[in-house]
Design a protein around this motif. Structure first.
Motif, short mmCIF file in Angstrom:
data_model
loop_
_atom_site.label_atom_id
_atom_site.label_comp_id
_atom_site.label_asym_id
_atom_site.label_seq_id
_atom_site.Cartn_x
_atom_site.Cartn_y
_atom_site.Cartn_z
N GLY A 1 50.24 -12.75 -25.70
CA GLY A 1 49.60 -11.87 -26.68
C GLY A 1 48.09 -11.91 -26.69
N GLU A 2 47.49 -12.80 -25.93
CA GLU A 2 46.02 -12.89 -25.85
C GLU A 2 45.52 -12.04 -24.69
OE1 GLU A 2 44.24 -14.56 -28.09
OE2 GLU A 2 46.06 -15.23 -29.10
N ARG A 3 44.22 -11.83 -24.62
CA ARG A 3 43.63 -11.06 -23.53
C ARG A 3 42.99 -11.94 -22.46
NH1 ARG A 3 44.33 -5.99 -24.32
NH2 ARG A 3 42.97 -5.35 -22.64
N GLU A 4 42.91 -13.26 -22.72
CA GLU A 4 42.28 -14.16 -21.76
C GLU A 4 42.98 -15.51 -21.78
OE1 GLU A 4 37.89 -16.02 -20.62
OE2 GLU A 4 38.06 -14.48 -22.16
N LEU A 5 43.02 -16.13 -20.61
CA LEU A 5 43.64 -17.44 -20.43
C LEU A 5 42.73 -18.26 -19.53
CD1 LEU A 5 46.23 -19.33 -20.46
CD2 LEU A 5 46.89 -18.12 -18.39
N VAL A 6 42.51 -19.52 -19.86
CA VAL A 6 41.72 -20.41 -19.01
C VAL A 6 42.68 -21.32 -18.25
CG1 VAL A 6 39.97 -22.23 -18.93
CG2 VAL A 6 39.75 -20.36 -20.58
N ILE A 7 42.53 -21.33 -16.93
CA ILE A 7 43.35 -22.16 -16.05
C ILE A 7 42.46 -23.26 -15.49
CG2 ILE A 7 44.74 -22.22 -13.95
CD1 ILE A 7 45.16 -19.16 -14.41
N GLN A 8 42.84 -24.51 -15.69
CA GLN A 8 42.09 -25.63 -15.13
C GLN A 8 42.72 -26.02 -13.80
OE1 GLN A 8 42.38 -28.41 -18.41
NE2 GLN A 8 40.37 -27.78 -19.14
N HIS A 9 41.88 -26.10 -12.77
CA HIS A 9 42.37 -26.42 -11.42
C HIS A 9 41.34 -27.26 -10.71
CE1 HIS A 9 44.40 -25.98 -7.61
NE2 HIS A 9 43.29 -25.52 -7.07
N LEU B 1 42.84 -9.84 -19.11
CA LEU B 1 43.52 -8.56 -19.11
C LEU B 1 42.51 -7.50 -19.50
CD1 LEU B 1 46.20 -6.99 -18.94
CD2 LEU B 1 46.52 -7.51 -21.37
N THR B 2 42.29 -6.50 -18.64
CA THR B 2 41.31 -5.46 -18.91
C THR B 2 41.88 -4.40 -19.83
OG1 THR B 2 41.94 -4.01 -17.08
CG2 THR B 2 40.36 -5.78 -16.58
N ARG B 3 41.01 -3.52 -20.32
CA ARG B 3 41.46 -2.39 -21.16
C ARG B 3 42.42 -1.48 -20.41
NH1 ARG B 3 35.82 -0.24 -22.92
NH2 ARG B 3 34.93 -2.26 -22.44
N ASN B 4 42.29 -1.45 -19.09
CA ASN B 4 43.15 -0.60 -18.26
C ASN B 4 44.45 -1.29 -17.85
OD1 ASN B 4 41.29 1.50 -18.30
ND2 ASN B 4 40.21 0.72 -16.52
N GLY B 5 44.68 -2.50 -18.37
CA GLY B 5 45.92 -3.21 -18.08
C GLY B 5 45.92 -3.95 -16.75
N LYS B 6 44.76 -4.13 -16.14
CA LYS B 6 44.64 -4.88 -14.88
C LYS B 6 44.34 -6.33 -15.18
CE LYS B 6 44.39 -1.00 -12.40
NZ LYS B 6 45.18 -0.56 -11.33
N LEU B 7 44.65 -7.21 -14.23
CA LEU B 7 44.33 -8.63 -14.36
C LEU B 7 43.15 -8.97 -13.47
CD1 LEU B 7 47.87 -10.24 -14.31
CD2 LEU B 7 46.38 -9.93 -16.28
N ILE B 8 42.21 -9.77 -14.00
CA ILE B 8 41.06 -10.22 -13.22
C ILE B 8 41.00 -11.75 -13.36
CG2 ILE B 8 38.55 -10.20 -13.01
CD1 ILE B 8 38.58 -7.38 -14.16
N LEU B 9 40.88 -12.43 -12.23
CA LEU B 9 40.73 -13.89 -12.20
C LEU B 9 39.33 -14.22 -11.71
CD1 LEU B 9 42.10 -16.68 -12.53
CD2 LEU B 9 42.69 -16.53 -10.12
#
Length: 52
Positions: A25-33, A42-50
């Protein structure tokens, strides 16, 4: 060319998770690697950007 039986078994064993479940339900997630943080957005257009 079709994948061999061994390649097909490997492909089907890859774990899959929906982006909706991952973002919960959020628009951003932080991944630790390996000591770095990556932002999955998650963009307004429904695309994912990493990004790093």
């Amino acid at each position: 060319m079709l994948p061999s039986v061994d390649e097909a078994a490997t492909v089907s064993s890859v774990r899959r998770i929906s982006s909706q479940r991952l973002l919960a339900g959020e628009r951003e997630l932080v991944i630790q690697h390996q000591g770095s943080e990556y932002h999955l957005r998650l963009t307004r257009n429904g695309k994912l950007i990493l990004t790093k």
